[in-house]
Write a protein that holds these residues in place. Sequence first.
Motif, PDB file in Angstrom:
ATOM      1  N   SER A  97     -63.900 -30.346 -36.462  1.00  0.00           N
ATOM      2  CA  SER A  97     -62.475 -29.723 -36.585  1.00  0.00           C
ATOM      3  C   SER A  97     -61.587 -30.473 -35.913  1.00  0.00           C
ATOM      4  O   SER A  97     -60.443 -30.456 -35.946  1.00  0.00           O
ATOM      5  CB  SER A  97     -62.572 -28.348 -35.961  1.00  0.00           C
ATOM      6  OG  SER A  97     -63.355 -27.515 -36.295  1.00  0.00           O
ATOM      7  N   TRP A 111     -63.719 -35.561 -29.917  1.00  0.00           N
ATOM      8  CA  TRP A 111     -64.131 -34.590 -29.224  1.00  0.00           C
ATOM      9  C   TRP A 111     -65.631 -34.634 -28.565  1.00  0.00           C
ATOM     10  O   TRP A 111     -66.205 -35.404 -29.286  1.00  0.00           O
ATOM     11  CB  TRP A 111     -64.102 -33.179 -29.880  1.00  0.00           C
ATOM     12  CG  TRP A 111     -62.695 -32.718 -30.021  1.00  0.00           C
ATOM     13  CD1 TRP A 111     -61.564 -33.176 -29.940  1.00  0.00           C
ATOM     14  CD2 TRP A 111     -62.331 -31.471 -30.909  1.00  0.00           C
ATOM     15  NE1 TRP A 111     -60.460 -32.222 -30.315  1.00  0.00           N
ATOM     16  CE2 TRP A 111     -61.158 -31.239 -30.901  1.00  0.00           C
ATOM     17  CE3 TRP A 111     -63.361 -30.468 -31.458  1.00  0.00           C
ATOM     18  CZ2 TRP A 111     -60.419 -30.146 -31.513  1.00  0.00           C
ATOM     19  CZ3 TRP A 111     -62.693 -29.539 -32.346  1.00  0.00           C
ATOM     20  CH2 TRP A 111     -61.171 -29.153 -32.191  1.00  0.00           C
ATOM     21  N   ARG A 132     -68.322 -27.895 -29.223  1.00  0.00           N
ATOM     22  CA  ARG A 132     -67.394 -28.601 -28.435  1.00  0.00           C
ATOM     23  C   ARG A 132     -67.440 -28.084 -27.122  1.00  0.00           C
ATOM     24  O   ARG A 132     -67.426 -27.142 -26.584  1.00  0.00           O
ATOM     25  CB  ARG A 132     -65.948 -28.350 -28.927  1.00  0.00           C
ATOM     26  CG  ARG A 132     -64.867 -29.179 -28.430  1.00  0.00           C
ATOM     27  CD  ARG A 132     -63.454 -29.021 -28.676  1.00  0.00           C
ATOM     28  NE  ARG A 132     -62.443 -29.770 -28.129  1.00  0.00           N
ATOM     29  CZ  ARG A 132     -61.265 -29.825 -28.223  1.00  0.00           C
ATOM     30  NH1 ARG A 132     -60.586 -28.586 -28.442  1.00  0.00           N
ATOM     31  NH2 ARG A 132     -60.360 -30.590 -27.223  1.00  0.00           N
ATOM     32  N   ARG A 151     -70.323 -26.646 -19.437  1.00  0.00           N
ATOM     33  CA  ARG A 151     -70.222 -25.793 -20.358  1.00  0.00           C
ATOM     34  C   ARG A 151     -71.691 -25.510 -20.817  1.00  0.00           C
ATOM     35  O   ARG A 151     -72.346 -26.656 -21.112  1.00  0.00           O
ATOM     36  CB  ARG A 151     -69.351 -26.083 -21.344  1.00  0.00           C
ATOM     37  CG  ARG A 151     -69.371 -24.882 -22.433  1.00  0.00           C
ATOM     38  CD  ARG A 151     -68.893 -25.316 -23.955  1.00  0.00           C
ATOM     39  NE  ARG A 151     -69.815 -24.585 -25.029  1.00  0.00           N
ATOM     40  CZ  ARG A 151     -70.995 -25.132 -25.310  1.00  0.00           C
ATOM     41  NH1 ARG A 151     -71.371 -25.868 -25.046  1.00  0.00           N
ATOM     42  NH2 ARG A 151     -71.700 -24.007 -26.241  1.00  0.00           N
ATOM     43  N   MET A 210     -68.930 -19.937 -25.033  1.00  0.00           N
ATOM     44  CA  MET A 210     -67.956 -20.316 -26.004  1.00  0.00           C
ATOM     45  C   MET A 210     -67.383 -21.884 -26.011  1.00  0.00           C
ATOM     46  O   MET A 210     -67.677 -22.328 -25.044  1.00  0.00           O
ATOM     47  CB  MET A 210     -66.802 -19.310 -25.389  1.00  0.00           C
ATOM     48  CG  MET A 210     -66.938 -17.838 -25.690  1.00  0.00           C
ATOM     49  SD  MET A 210     -65.458 -17.041 -25.195  1.00  0.00           S
ATOM     50  CE  MET A 210     -64.354 -17.907 -26.293  1.00  0.00           C
ATOM     51  N   ALA A 211     -67.057 -22.134 -27.148  1.00  0.00           N
ATOM     52  CA  ALA A 211     -66.609 -23.345 -27.341  1.00  0.00           C
ATOM     53  C   ALA A 211     -65.465 -23.839 -26.584  1.00  0.00           C
ATOM     54  O   ALA A 211     -64.659 -22.939 -26.011  1.00  0.00           O
ATOM     55  CB  ALA A 211     -66.079 -23.831 -28.733  1.00  0.00           C
ATOM     56  N   TYR A 212     -65.417 -24.934 -25.920  1.00  0.00           N
ATOM     57  CA  TYR A 212     -64.139 -25.267 -25.157  1.00  0.00           C
ATOM     58  C   TYR A 212     -62.975 -25.419 -26.253  1.00  0.00           C
ATOM     59  O   TYR A 212     -62.874 -25.864 -27.185  1.00  0.00           O
ATOM     60  CB  TYR A 212     -64.508 -26.743 -24.567  1.00  0.00           C
ATOM     61  CG  TYR A 212     -63.159 -27.399 -23.869  1.00  0.00           C
ATOM     62  CD1 TYR A 212     -62.750 -27.088 -22.914  1.00  0.00           C
ATOM     63  CD2 TYR A 212     -62.781 -28.816 -24.325  1.00  0.00           C
ATOM     64  CE1 TYR A 212     -61.573 -27.341 -22.051  1.00  0.00           C
ATOM     65  CE2 TYR A 212     -61.631 -29.051 -23.556  1.00  0.00           C
ATOM     66  CZ  TYR A 212     -61.158 -28.606 -22.397  1.00  0.00           C
ATOM     67  OH  TYR A 212     -60.298 -29.182 -21.693  1.00  0.00           O
ATOM     68  N   ASP A 213     -61.734 -24.971 -25.592  1.00  0.00           N
ATOM     69  CA  ASP A 213     -60.542 -24.776 -26.612  1.00  0.00           C
ATOM     70  C   ASP A 213     -59.653 -25.710 -26.304  1.00  0.00           C
ATOM     71  O   ASP A 213     -58.534 -25.772 -26.717  1.00  0.00           O
ATOM     72  CB  ASP A 213     -59.694 -23.273 -26.179  1.00  0.00           C
ATOM     73  CG  ASP A 213     -59.431 -23.116 -24.938  1.00  0.00           C
ATOM     74  OD1 ASP A 213     -59.613 -24.059 -23.891  1.00  0.00           O
ATOM     75  OD2 ASP A 213     -58.978 -21.961 -24.484  1.00  0.00           O
ATOM     76  N   GLY A 214     -59.958 -26.894 -25.203  1.00  0.00           N
ATOM     77  CA  GLY A 214     -59.005 -27.905 -24.956  1.00  0.00           C
ATOM     78  C   GLY A 214     -58.046 -27.679 -23.774  1.00  0.00           C
ATOM     79  O   GLY A 214     -57.403 -28.415 -23.510  1.00  0.00           O
ATOM     80  N   ASN A 215     -58.093 -26.580 -23.221  1.00  0.00           N
ATOM     81  CA  ASN A 215     -57.436 -26.147 -21.927  1.00  0.00           C
ATOM     82  C   ASN A 215     -58.149 -26.174 -20.889  1.00  0.00           C
ATOM     83  O   ASN A 215     -59.014 -26.000 -20.846  1.00  0.00           O
ATOM     84  CB  ASN A 215     -56.541 -24.570 -22.145  1.00  0.00           C
ATOM     85  CG  ASN A 215     -55.703 -24.512 -23.471  1.00  0.00           C
ATOM     86  OD1 ASN A 215     -54.759 -25.447 -23.684  1.00  0.00           O
ATOM     87  ND2 ASN A 215     -55.850 -23.632 -24.071  1.00  0.00           N
TER      88      ASN A 215
END
Length: 100
Positions: free
Chosen positions: A68, A72, A80, A87, A92-97
């Motif tokens: 996606s 990354w 991710r 993690r 849960m996948a890292y959302d970039g924040n």
Amino acid sequence: MQYLDVYGLSKALLACYTGYFAQQHPKILSSCVTPGFIDTQMTAGYGASKSPEQGTLAITHCLFDELSGNGWNYGSDGVRSPYHFMRNPGEMAYDGNAPF
């Protein structure tokens, strides 16, 4: 500097370069993977528990699945993951924040 300190520094620099390369060359898909603590000759005696085969999950994901994003980092479960905090597989996948 200890051997593993140099190893960790090289991994961090490669991860930074992956993000930079993705920005400079957006048409070339680049990713960084963290296969986990793999039981190899280099990690013998340090408590590594994953087999080399288990360490291929993130690599296989990046090679054969649709990604996606570009630049990354993917954790040992092929999801991710962030560079700046832990993690664990299955989370849960890292959302970039940033989490803080």
